[in-house]
Write an enzyme that holds these catalytic residues in place. Structure first.
Site, PDB file in Angstrom:
ATOM      1  N   ARG A   9       0.820  -1.220   0.071  1.00 26.01           N
ATOM      2  CA  ARG A   9       0.020  -0.012   0.070  1.00 26.01           C
ATOM      3  C   ARG A   9       0.939   1.451  -0.184  1.00 26.01           C
ATOM      4  O   ARG A   9       0.326   2.314  -0.200  1.00 26.01           O
ATOM      5  CB  ARG A   9      -0.965   0.001   1.293  1.00 26.01           C
ATOM      6  CG  ARG A   9      -1.958  -1.180   1.125  1.00 26.01           C
ATOM      7  CD  ARG A   9      -2.944  -1.076   2.269  1.00 26.01           C
ATOM      8  NE  ARG A   9      -3.576   0.001   2.163  1.00 26.01           N
ATOM      9  CZ  ARG A   9      -4.198   0.592   3.387  1.00 26.01           C
ATOM     10  NH1 ARG A   9      -4.476  -0.073   4.388  1.00 26.01           N
ATOM     11  NH2 ARG A   9      -4.959   1.795   3.278  1.00 26.01           N
ATOM     12  N   CYS A  10       2.097   1.122   0.205  1.00 27.40           N
ATOM     13  CA  CYS A  10       3.177   2.501   0.302  1.00 27.40           C
ATOM     14  C   CYS A  10       3.583   2.550  -1.232  1.00 27.40           C
ATOM     15  O   CYS A  10       4.382   1.764  -1.773  1.00 27.40           O
ATOM     16  CB  CYS A  10       4.189   2.237   1.125  1.00 27.40           C
ATOM     17  SG  CYS A  10       5.237   3.172   1.484  1.00 27.40           S
ATOM     18  N   SER A  11       3.726   3.807  -1.761  1.00 29.64           N
ATOM     19  CA  SER A  11       4.062   4.052  -3.106  1.00 29.64           C
ATOM     20  C   SER A  11       5.725   4.107  -2.729  1.00 29.64           C
ATOM     21  O   SER A  11       6.145   3.780  -3.870  1.00 29.64           O
ATOM     22  CB  SER A  11       3.592   5.454  -3.163  1.00 29.64           C
ATOM     23  OG  SER A  11       4.097   6.299  -2.420  1.00 29.64           O
TER      24      SER A  11
END
Length: 122
Positions: A9-11
């Site tokens: 979920r982390c860019s």
């Protein structure tokens, strides 16, 4: 072997995985992606990871997460053992992504920070 402690979920984590696969891993080394939120690290694994990172333990802690405050942790007074236990119990507190290669580790914030593991300068 390259290990990436990853949060999908982390860019920044996704960008780091992309950099490893498209730019830095020219030798096609085996890559293990560990989704640490699904498979939390133990205290011993966190200690080993910290040793490979070097630097202050607090660098690998996401102090801006709600869990950090909820646990009553404070950067000035929390002990290393308290921080290790907190991360092991609440893996969202682990800074992300972290890439490990050849006994060294780097936090991919920004993703280009991992260049040092591949003998490159970002």
């Amino acid at each position: 072997m390259i290990t990436i402690y990853h949060n999908a979920r982390c860019s920044k984590s996704r960008s780091t995985c992309e950099l490893v696969s498209t730019t830095y891993n020219k030798a096609n080394e085996l890559v293990e992606v560990v989704e640490y939120l699904k498979t939390p690290l133990t205290v011993d694994q966190l200690k080993a990871l910290h040793a490979m990172l070097g630097g202050p333990l607090l660098d690998m802690v996401r102090t801006n997460e709600a869990e950090y405050s909820a646990l009553g942790l404070d950067a000035n007074s929390a002990t290393d053992n308290q921080l290790y236990e907190a991360i092991a119990s609440h893996p969202v507190l682990l800074q992300r992504p972290i890439v490990v290669r050849n006994g060294r580790a780097a936090i991919g914030r920004p993703p280009e920070n991992i260049a040092v593991l591949f003998d490159r300068v970002a």
